[in-house]
Design a protein around this motif. Structure first.
Motif, PDB file in Angstrom:
ATOM      1  N   ILE A 281      11.906  57.149  59.030  1.00 32.61           N
ATOM      2  CA  ILE A 281      12.835  58.275  59.202  1.00 32.61           C
ATOM      3  C   ILE A 281      14.212  57.991  58.597  1.00 32.61           C
ATOM      4  CG2 ILE A 281      13.951  59.768  60.905  1.00 32.61           C
ATOM      5  CD1 ILE A 281      10.958  60.124  60.907  1.00 32.61           C
TER       6      ILE A 281
ATOM      7  N   PHE B 194      12.630  61.572  55.048  1.00 35.80           N
ATOM      8  CA  PHE B 194      11.679  60.590  55.573  1.00 35.80           C
ATOM      9  C   PHE B 194      10.681  60.242  54.486  1.00 35.80           C
ATOM     10  CE2 PHE B 194       9.973  64.784  56.716  1.00 35.80           C
ATOM     11  CZ  PHE B 194       8.706  64.728  56.171  1.00 35.80           C
TER      12      PHE B 194
ATOM     13  N   LEU C  92      11.211  66.527  59.668  1.00 39.70           N
ATOM     14  CA  LEU C  92       9.810  66.352  60.071  1.00 39.70           C
ATOM     15  C   LEU C  92       9.391  67.464  61.041  1.00 39.70           C
ATOM     16  CD1 LEU C  92       7.220  64.623  60.023  1.00 39.70           C
ATOM     17  CD2 LEU C  92       8.226  63.191  61.824  1.00 39.70           C
TER      18      LEU C  92
ATOM     19  N   ILE D  55       5.791  57.064  59.760  1.00 38.52           N
ATOM     20  CA  ILE D  55       6.767  57.780  58.918  1.00 38.52           C
ATOM     21  C   ILE D  55       8.149  57.164  59.099  1.00 38.52           C
ATOM     22  CG2 ILE D  55       7.849  60.013  58.493  1.00 38.52           C
ATOM     23  CD1 ILE D  55       5.276  61.321  59.456  1.00 38.52           C
TER      24      ILE D  55
ATOM     25  N   LEU E  16      -0.096  65.988  56.316  1.00 38.15           N
ATOM     26  CA  LEU E  16       0.048  66.314  57.743  1.00 38.15           C
ATOM     27  C   LEU E  16      -1.079  67.251  58.200  1.00 38.15           C
ATOM     28  CD1 LEU E  16       3.927  66.788  57.906  1.00 38.15           C
ATOM     29  CD2 LEU E  16       2.633  65.164  59.307  1.00 38.15           C
TER      30      LEU E  16
END
Lengths: 338, 338
Positions: free
Chosen positions: A132, A163, A298, A130, A198
């Motif tokens: 950022i 992100f 996140l 990921i 996720l």
């Protein structure tokens, strides 16, 4: 691509494990294409990309323009910087210096960063990379580069979410199939879509397609707990609230765990590392508010998934221990309610 | 500009204090140019700007383009939003609706937001307005507007620091002189310069020029303590780590205290409020990582000033209680060291 040899480029300082590198040089270790790389330039098929050896080293070819020299400069500075707390170093790959290595595209000897191979010892790691920050460009960058990055930040989820997903690999334990979506398909996800990804990342019922009703069976052991990913992100966040050493543009969080271990009820080795430092600036007395904001975003997504999982822990129990436990819990609940 | 009359524009809902507005309407209250406005369009000299009355109301003319309607929409939504915790509402001006009021530029009746007058009851408030966020534009804004804002973010300190100073007013207690620097001179400050301004804000030895060695005599009572500005910023920060209701672009933190009270050893009434909501978006399930990052950056600057002040508290004691205390403390220290 066949095995290649390593030649020493130059003497360099290493803050942690100089002996290892010397050994690598002596062994003329065999290099191969890494199996678990989910983002960035990839070797194989005659392309230039990173290589790994069997001793836990990851060889990343230096990008020809100033990105290569900037990444070497960052690793060198970071390795020697005594202001970086030891408990923060664990989030960065170990740096073993630079070496001339036969490039994966057959173009001959080329300078490579020698880093820790993050997936060493893993069999079938589930991975999410990921990138950022809502802004992936430094204020010091060139006008052309800023325009290019800004366009990408606006087209992807970076601007809205803080992100963007730069790659992922899901291990589906039924058929041992990996799923590596192409870059474009994962970079422009909405808030709801990223939440779904996720959830799939920590679910037992993942298939080759994204599962629309992921069970989040491993959320509590992968995201939660004192050694889970959320706890690690909080450690990073605390440091970023205070550190004014570096500004990390276009740096990714690499999240990884072993689903097989999780499904056996063992420690799934959930781990985050920061990777890709070709666009790091000096902090000059200011915190990295751009990176910090992205980490906080996140953290919020993962916290919400964990909270939702806490509301229905039976599902996870059910997966680990079978239907009998679920029936037992349900009958206990019935009795308590009577 | 002379006193003007108020006419009612339309019925509206008010979440907190409807009675007050009715009273304003009945009184045909006299309006005047506010004395303590440090940023934004200013009335006086035939210009269009905000007005105040003696009952604690601040009349802000609605900007003709969509900014006006967006600000009304935000205040209306926020007023009615039951998801906003009460302890967070105190950081926002009370909203009394909109009214037609004689505009300060003599152009006749014009629609105004009616808000709480933040400086009511203050005699000589020291004020800093700080526009939060390294990005002052919403992803939904027009291309032209984004280009204009991005240019300003890059030319000012926003991009590097995560915020920029949009106005300030220092009360120098020796000659009761206010210092209101022009916008341009304060927007492009470096990290070191902003630290110096923040130190001057809480110092007793401020003159009409920025003091290069500010004594930070009031740092511990204005920035520090359970009711100080840092503590209030931490409350805001906690909410921003969690709230996904609004994204606050181009919103400022208004910091204020009474230096006279501080110099008398009394509660200096240190207070922060958020102001200017013409560019607020819905949060759509994502935290406001841009605003949060800016708040964290400001928190870091103020924390550092406080920490440095904690290292030499004698100066502040000296200011409040005179030289004798300093001599006493120094002699005590000498005795302890012997």
């Amino acid at each position: 691509m066949g095995p290649v040899c390593i030649a020493q480029e130059s003497a360099y300082k290493d803050w942690q494990d100089f002996a290892v590198t010397t050994q690598v040089l002596a062994n003329h270790n065999m290099l191969k294409v890494p199996q678990n790389q989910v983002a960035g330039h990839q070797a194989g098929g005659g392309n230039l990309g990173p290589l790994v050896d069997d001793s836990g080293h990851f060889y990343k070819p230096l990008q020809g323009d100033e990105r290569g020299s900037k990444e070497v400069a960052f690793y060198t500075s970071f390795s020697l910087n005594t202001k970086v707390p030891d408990e923060i170093r664990k989030f960065f790959p170990i740096f073993y210096g630079t070496q001339l290595v036969e490039a994966s595209d057959g173009s001959g000897l080329k300078s490579h960063l020698v880093l820790e191979d993050l997936t060493l010892g893993n069999v079938n790691p589930s991975i999410m990379d990921i990138k950022i920050g809502s802004r992936t460009w430094s204020p010091q960058a060139s006008e052309d580069y800023i325009a290019k990055c800004l366009k990408k930040d606006r087209e992807s989820s970076s601007l809205l979410l803080g992100f963007r997903l730069s790659g992922l690999q899901f291990y589906t334990n039924k058929e041992a199939v990996f799923r590596k979506p192409t870059k474009k398909s994962v970079q422009s996800l909405s808030a709801e879509e990223i939440k779904l990804v996720l959830k799939n990342f920590v679910s037992s019922n993942t298939s080759t397609e994204l599962e629309s009703k992921p069970d989040c069976a491993f959320a509590s052991v992968v995201f939660g707990g004192p050694n889970g990913i959320l706890s690690q992100l909080f450690e990073l966040k605390s440091w970023f609230e205070d550190q004014t050493l570096y500004h990390f543009y276009s740096v990714s969080v690499h999240m990884m765990y072993e689903k097989q271990l999780a499904s056996e009820g063992r420690n799934p080795r959930a781990e985050i590392k920061l990777i890709d430092f070709a666009h790091v600036d000096e902090g000059r007395g200011v915190i990295d508010h751009n990176f910090l904001g992205g980490i906080c975003s996140l953290v919020k997504f993962i916290s919400e998934i964990l909270r939702a999982t806490d509301d229905c822990p039976i599902k996870a129990l059910n997966y680990l221990l079978g239907d009998e436990v679920e029936n037992l819990v349900l009958s206990l609940r019935d009795k308590l309610q009577k």
